[in-house]
Design an enzyme around this catalytic site. Structure first.
Site, PDB file in Angstrom:
ATOM      1  N   MET A 126      12.963 -21.211  85.166  1.00 40.84           N
ATOM      2  CA  MET A 126      12.007 -21.230  86.273  1.00 40.84           C
ATOM      3  C   MET A 126      10.764 -20.411  85.952  1.00 40.84           C
ATOM      4  O   MET A 126       9.637 -20.858  86.123  1.00 40.84           O
ATOM      5  CB  MET A 126      12.666 -20.690  87.548  1.00 40.84           C
ATOM      6  CG  MET A 126      13.710 -21.588  88.151  1.00 40.84           C
ATOM      7  SD  MET A 126      14.337 -20.968  89.742  1.00 40.84           S
ATOM      8  CE  MET A 126      15.640 -19.885  89.190  1.00 40.84           C
ATOM      9  N   THR A 127      10.959 -19.174  85.483  1.00 38.11           N
ATOM     10  CA  THR A 127       9.870 -18.207  85.329  1.00 38.11           C
ATOM     11  C   THR A 127       8.911 -18.610  84.212  1.00 38.11           C
ATOM     12  O   THR A 127       9.329 -19.052  83.140  1.00 38.11           O
ATOM     13  CB  THR A 127      10.446 -16.814  85.033  1.00 38.11           C
ATOM     14  OG1 THR A 127      11.358 -16.467  86.065  1.00 38.11           O
ATOM     15  CG2 THR A 127       9.342 -15.773  84.965  1.00 38.11           C
ATOM     16  N   PHE A 157      11.536 -15.287  79.755  1.00 37.72           N
ATOM     17  CA  PHE A 157      12.651 -14.497  80.291  1.00 37.72           C
ATOM     18  C   PHE A 157      13.857 -15.379  80.636  1.00 37.72           C
ATOM     19  O   PHE A 157      14.486 -15.206  81.686  1.00 37.72           O
ATOM     20  CB  PHE A 157      12.227 -13.681  81.513  1.00 37.72           C
ATOM     21  CG  PHE A 157      11.048 -12.783  81.277  1.00 37.72           C
ATOM     22  CD1 PHE A 157      10.979 -11.990  80.141  1.00 37.72           C
ATOM     23  CD2 PHE A 157      10.003 -12.731  82.184  1.00 37.72           C
ATOM     24  CE1 PHE A 157       9.888 -11.163  79.913  1.00 37.72           C
ATOM     25  CE2 PHE A 157       8.907 -11.902  81.965  1.00 37.72           C
ATOM     26  CZ  PHE A 157       8.849 -11.114  80.820  1.00 37.72           C
ATOM     27  N   THR A 159      17.502 -16.337  80.247  1.00 41.62           N
ATOM     28  CA  THR A 159      18.825 -15.904  79.802  1.00 41.62           C
ATOM     29  C   THR A 159      19.569 -17.076  79.176  1.00 41.62           C
ATOM     30  O   THR A 159      19.553 -18.184  79.722  1.00 41.62           O
ATOM     31  CB  THR A 159      19.622 -15.343  80.985  1.00 41.62           C
ATOM     32  OG1 THR A 159      18.924 -14.236  81.545  1.00 41.62           O
ATOM     33  CG2 THR A 159      21.004 -14.888  80.554  1.00 41.62           C
ATOM     34  N   ALA A 179       4.424 -26.131  96.120  1.00 40.15           N
ATOM     35  CA  ALA A 179       5.849 -25.989  95.833  1.00 40.15           C
ATOM     36  C   ALA A 179       6.610 -27.284  96.067  1.00 40.15           C
ATOM     37  O   ALA A 179       7.673 -27.497  95.478  1.00 40.15           O
ATOM     38  CB  ALA A 179       6.439 -24.876  96.693  1.00 40.15           C
ATOM     39  N   GLU A 243      23.612 -17.973  93.553  1.00 41.58           N
ATOM     40  CA  GLU A 243      23.059 -17.174  92.455  1.00 41.58           C
ATOM     41  C   GLU A 243      23.024 -15.700  92.831  1.00 41.58           C
ATOM     42  O   GLU A 243      23.408 -14.827  92.038  1.00 41.58           O
ATOM     43  CB  GLU A 243      21.649 -17.653  92.108  1.00 41.58           C
ATOM     44  CG  GLU A 243      20.968 -16.801  91.062  1.00 41.58           C
ATOM     45  CD  GLU A 243      19.544 -17.253  90.749  1.00 41.58           C
ATOM     46  OE1 GLU A 243      18.862 -16.556  89.971  1.00 41.58           O
ATOM     47  OE2 GLU A 243      19.121 -18.305  91.291  1.00 41.58           O
ATOM     48  N   ARG A 244      22.599 -15.412  94.053  1.00 42.18           N
ATOM     49  CA  ARG A 244      22.450 -14.014  94.458  1.00 42.18           C
ATOM     50  C   ARG A 244      23.782 -13.388  94.835  1.00 42.18           C
ATOM     51  O   ARG A 244      23.927 -12.166  94.741  1.00 42.18           O
ATOM     52  CB  ARG A 244      21.392 -13.927  95.560  1.00 42.18           C
ATOM     53  CG  ARG A 244      20.015 -14.178  94.948  1.00 42.18           C
ATOM     54  CD  ARG A 244      18.860 -14.305  95.892  1.00 42.18           C
ATOM     55  NE  ARG A 244      17.640 -14.509  95.089  1.00 42.18           N
ATOM     56  CZ  ARG A 244      16.521 -15.030  95.542  1.00 42.18           C
ATOM     57  NH1 ARG A 244      16.425 -15.398  96.806  1.00 42.18           N
ATOM     58  NH2 ARG A 244      15.472 -15.182  94.741  1.00 42.18           N
ATOM     59  N   ARG A 269      34.920  17.839  82.174  1.00 47.95           N
ATOM     60  CA  ARG A 269      33.775  18.636  81.715  1.00 47.95           C
ATOM     61  C   ARG A 269      33.663  19.926  82.528  1.00 47.95           C
ATOM     62  O   ARG A 269      33.710  19.890  83.767  1.00 47.95           O
ATOM     63  CB  ARG A 269      32.490  17.814  81.843  1.00 47.95           C
ATOM     64  CG  ARG A 269      31.224  18.531  81.454  1.00 47.95           C
ATOM     65  CD  ARG A 269      31.176  18.830  79.973  1.00 47.95           C
ATOM     66  NE  ARG A 269      29.895  19.423  79.603  1.00 47.95           N
ATOM     67  CZ  ARG A 269      29.622  19.873  78.392  1.00 47.95           C
ATOM     68  NH1 ARG A 269      30.532  19.776  77.428  1.00 47.95           N
ATOM     69  NH2 ARG A 269      28.449  20.402  78.121  1.00 47.95           N
ATOM     70  N   LEU A 338      25.211  13.294  86.473  1.00 50.66           N
ATOM     71  CA  LEU A 338      26.345  14.210  86.396  1.00 50.66           C
ATOM     72  C   LEU A 338      26.866  14.387  84.968  1.00 50.66           C
ATOM     73  O   LEU A 338      27.618  15.326  84.692  1.00 50.66           O
ATOM     74  CB  LEU A 338      27.476  13.731  87.311  1.00 50.66           C
ATOM     75  CG  LEU A 338      27.167  13.759  88.817  1.00 50.66           C
ATOM     76  CD1 LEU A 338      28.352  13.248  89.614  1.00 50.66           C
ATOM     77  CD2 LEU A 338      26.784  15.170  89.279  1.00 50.66           C
TER      78      LEU A 338
END
Length: 386
Positions: A126-127, A157, A159, A179, A243-244, A269, A338
């Site tokens: 898409m991007t 970008f 993936t 769109a 997707e989300r 630790r 930490l």
């Protein structure tokens, strides 16, 4: 879910954990260093039945509940394999459902069984370099000709871009319609006119390859169109909730994994003659992380229930993605703190959790875009952003 569904879920959960521990954990550091995962891993995941968990059996899947796929994403992330989680999310949780929900019987037969076996790797594009989340500004074009469609443009970008055998590409088929002029295409990456740029070097998720893709007068057959012409934006909105959800599952898993690492560390630790975990600041920090995870999981499960009923909206998805991705970055940062100086070294896995998490507020729609989607739903305005 019924008792039988619960039994199937438990079986899958055990299988997913064992597969990751046996097939991924011993090799993941090597894959991170190489910047790519071997194709053999995809075939192993396919043989284990993990690439088509909720795909119908007729296409090589197990026909299980879709929430088990979300658990797979969560468990991959919990074990610290952020790059694999992103790659898996694209292939099994995004591209395969697009094909199942929108594709023709012939398209499903061609691609889905091979994807379930891990023989074909999927990606979605898409991007663009100069458009980002603004679909109305998309420059990639697909125009009709006697042989089908001619595709020109570039995506960035992406993936799985370096290894994908098939890419769902968003392209403008009507440049005057904004769109509403966007269509989706199934692009076989073996076709002339398709090329990939050099792998994009990232600060995290190194095992997951990310690429720029180019389409130079790439001739597509007529049946490469996925769904209806001009309906691409509608399809994107239709599939974004899942997707989300996948991004949310990754966030929950990585927070759980980071918290477990941190608890082990602060118990052992010592500083100023006591365990780091005995300091009030440490205890309060850990309590805050635990509370955030549990609150985030409650909303995630709420969205899973709505998705199962077909009621999860794009606004629900935006809220989920915004809150869990921001929560993930904030809490993993708190965990790393930490560890002190050790947290900033590659020797300690918490550092990989940290760099792998950072992209979560960017990909699948930035936090700013999520806020815009939510705000537009409040104000009753449409959207051209995904």
């Amino acid at each position: 879910m019924s008792t039988s569904d619960d039994d199937m879920a438990s079986l899958f959960h055990d299988m997913i954990r064992r597969c990751l521990e046996q097939e991924v954990a011993p090799h993941y550091e090597t894959w991170e260093a190489q910047g790519v995962m071997p194709r053999s891993l995809w075939r192993q995941l396919g043989e284990a039945g993990l690439l088509g968990i909720d795909l119908p059996e007729e296409y090589g899947g197990a026909g299980a509940d879709f929430a088990i796929t979300q658990f797979a994403l969560e468990e991959i992330s919990r074990q610290g394999f952020g790059g694999l989680a992103s790659a898996y999310n694209i292939h099994a949780n995004i591209v395969m459902p697009y094909l199942l929900h929108i594709g023709t019987p012939a398209q499903r037969e061609r691609w889905l069984p091979a994807m379930a076996r891990g023989e074909v790797i999927g990606a979605i594009a898409m991007t663009e370099p100069n458009a980002g989340s603004d679909l109305a500004a998309m420059k990639t074009r697909a125009s009709r000709n006697d042989d089908g469609w001619l595709l020109d443009g570039a995506k960035i970008f992406i993936t799985n871009g370096q290894v994908a055998d098939m890419v769902i590409v968003c392209a403008k088929t009507d440049t005057s319609a904004g769109a509403k002029g966007v269509s989706l295409f199934l692009v076989d990456t073996s076709l002339p006119g398709f090329s990939r740029g050099k792998p994009i070097k990232k600060i995290g998720q190194h095992a997951s390859d990310t690429a720029e893709l180019f389409f130079d007068r790439l001739q597509l057959p007529a049946d490469a169109l996925l769904g209806d012409e001009g309906a691409g934006f509608r399809y994107l909105m239709q599939e974004l909730p899942r997707e989300r959800l996948g991004v949310g599952a990754q966030a929950l898993g990585s927070m759980e994994g980071a918290l477990a690492l941190t608890l082990d560390y602060v118990k052992e630790r010592r500083a100023f003659s006591q365990a780091v975990g005995d300091f009030q600041n440490s205890r309060f920090t850990l309590a805050g992380v635990r509370a955030d995870i549990d609150m985030g999981r409650a909303y995630f499960e709420h969205c899973v229930t709505k998705y199962r009923r077909g009621e999860m909206s794009s606004t629900d998805a935006a809220i989920l993605k915004l809150q869990l991705s921001e929560m993930q970055c904030r809490n993993i940062d708190a965990c790393l703190q930490l560890f002190g100086g050790y947290g900033y070294t590659r020797e300690y896995p918490i550092s990989r959790f940290y760099v792998d998490a950072r992209v979560q507020t960017i990909y699948a729609g930035t936090s700013e875009i999520m806020k815009e989607v939510i705000a537009r739903s409040l104000l009753g305005r449409g959207a051209t952003q995904a």
